[in-house]
Design a protein around this motif. Structure first.
Motif, short mmCIF file in Angstrom:
data_model
loop_
_atom_site.label_atom_id
_atom_site.label_comp_id
_atom_site.label_asym_id
_atom_site.label_seq_id
_atom_site.Cartn_x
_atom_site.Cartn_y
_atom_site.Cartn_z
N TYR A 252 2.50 -1.52 8.44
CA TYR A 252 3.81 -1.72 9.05
C TYR A 252 3.98 -3.14 9.59
CZ TYR A 252 7.96 -0.76 11.86
OH TYR A 252 9.23 -0.78 12.40
N ASP A 253 2.89 -3.72 10.09
CA ASP A 253 2.95 -5.07 10.65
C ASP A 253 2.94 -6.16 9.58
OD1 ASP A 253 2.97 -3.86 13.13
OD2 ASP A 253 0.82 -4.15 13.48
N GLY A 254 2.83 -5.76 8.30
CA GLY A 254 2.91 -6.71 7.21
C GLY A 254 1.65 -7.50 6.95
N LEU A 255 0.50 -7.02 7.49
CA LEU A 255 -0.73 -7.79 7.35
C LEU A 255 -1.12 -8.00 5.89
CD1 LEU A 255 -3.19 -9.18 8.63
CD2 LEU A 255 -4.36 -6.97 8.51
N PHE A 256 -1.01 -6.95 5.07
CA PHE A 256 -1.49 -7.06 3.70
C PHE A 256 -0.63 -7.98 2.84
CE2 PHE A 256 -3.33 -2.76 4.77
CZ PHE A 256 -4.63 -3.23 4.89
N ASP A 257 0.61 -8.21 3.26
CA ASP A 257 1.42 -9.22 2.57
C ASP A 257 1.03 -10.63 3.02
OD1 ASP A 257 2.92 -7.62 0.84
OD2 ASP A 257 4.39 -7.16 2.40
N ARG A 258 0.68 -10.77 4.29
CA ARG A 258 0.27 -12.09 4.79
C ARG A 258 -1.14 -12.46 4.34
NH1 ARG A 258 2.02 -9.73 9.63
NH2 ARG A 258 -0.02 -10.03 10.64
#
Length: 378
Positions: A252-258
């Protein structure tokens, strides 16, 4: 004849059974007394003494080394805490690689409110783990708390320098932050750049059952093995919840995209929950995706993040074949839990009895390929 034969086996979960002096021997001077105060049960002390006495008895050592899986487990097991024995144990087990986690040595520092104790204890643990895993086939799993992003990065850098090949992080909030908070991005990026996976593992802080639920007006139940240190039924039922919360936060926090190259493993939480968790993630994606800007920014659906980044170890008593058929062969890993008794006296046999109808490629993924993907092929 080794226990595991006929293919490559990588073991995603094994343990060192730490004697009481394991941490203090590797601690900075200021923490030696604090970390040397571990209290151990009499039966543990007896097991350690028995194992150390066996070291000078060639016949006892030979018998123990040839009876690993079905023989005694815990502190008395062959290679439980002796690095030289563990190398021979790995030969007898027949595993090509083995992740090695702590058993009890996190207790003296894991819940400390003093950051110097917390991070000093972690450093002592990581030094001890690196020393135990001198054999390159043993992959030492360092422990790094995420409460302080700067110190977490420093300890991860030091653990990697020492030779640890994976980083265990608590399946809890990172102090007052979500584990997907941007303040922790340098930590996660370091792991991705160095091809070092993060690990979630049952341990201090991972149990989410409020203490009040144990107050049921009845005597305290024995643990899984009839003693006092392990899981009980109520703990077991909610065991995977902390891992689910942690993974949901990272997505949800977008870590895997970053940090698109980050990889991780969820170890000894079982895996019967995984297919339902993937469906729950995607249901939430469909339900909230039209209104939630964070979800709109996802580059893929949540279950695809899990498939790309995360692997899981089923318990030997679970129907691993069903899990593979339901959720896919790309998610699951073999583990023995040696020398913990939870690994049973024949984990391979128990898994194989559920594998009817699986292809050779499915088996290869379970026993070796998924592990290699998680570890970045070493």
């Amino acid at each position: 004849m080794p226990y595991a034969t006929g293919r490559v086996f990588h073991d995603a979960d094994s343990h060192v059974m730490e004697p009481a002096d394991w941490l203090a021997a590797h601690a900075d001077e200021a923490l030696k007394a604090r970390l040397g105060q571990r209290q151990t049960a009499e039966r543990i002390e007896q097991g350690v003494a028995t194992a150390r006495a066996r070291k000078g008895d060639a016949e006892a050592s030979r018998t123990a080394a040839e009876n690993l899986i079905s023989g005694p487990k815990g502190w008395v097991a062959y290679g439980a805490f002796d690095a030289e024995e563990r190398t021979r144990a790995l030969d007898e087990l027949g595993f090509s690689r083995q992740l090695v986690f702590a058993t009890s040595s996190l207790g003296p520092f894991r819940t400390s409110s003093n950051p110097d104790v917390l991070y000093g204890g972690a450093r002592a643990h990581n030094r001890a783990m690196a020393a135990f895993c001198a054999d390159e086939r043993l992959i030492g799993v360092a422990f790094v708390p995420l409460d302080d992003p700067k110190r977490a990065l420093e300890e991860a850098e030091e653990a990697i320098r020492l030779g640890c090949g994976a980083i265990w992080v608590p399946s809890t909030p990172a102090g007052e932050r979500s584990p997907g908070h941007p303040d922790l991005d340098p930590f996660w990026q370091l792991l991705a750049d160095k091809r070092i996976p993060f690990m979630l593992h049952i341990g201090p802080g991972s149990r989410v059952l409020p203490a009040e639920y144990t107050n049921n007006g009845k005597p305290r139940s024995p643990d899984l093995h009839g003693g006092g240190e392990n899981l009980r039924f109520k703990d077991f039922v909610v065991l995977p919840f902390s891992a689910q919360m942690f993974l949901a936060a990272l997505i949800y926090d977008g870590l895997f995209d970053r940090v698109p190259d980050l990889r991780g493993g969820v170890i000894e939480f079982g895996a019967a929950w995984v297919p339902g968790f993937l469906r729950q993630l995607d249901l939430g994606y469909r339900s909230f995706g039209k209104t939630d800007p964070l979800i709109k920014a996802f580059s893929m659906k949540p279950s695809d993040y899990i498939r790309k980044h995360i692997k899981f170890t089923p318990f030997p008593g679970e129907d691993a074949g069903y899990l593979i058929r339901d959720a896919g062969a790309d998610l699951f890993l073999f583990s023995s839990d040696y020398p913990h008794p939870e690994g049973t006296n024949d984990p391979i046999g128990r898994f194989e009895r559920t594998f009817e109808g699986l292809s050779e490629d499915d088996r290869e993924r379970f026993y070796s390929k998924n592990f290699e993907e998680m570890m970045g092929a070493f």
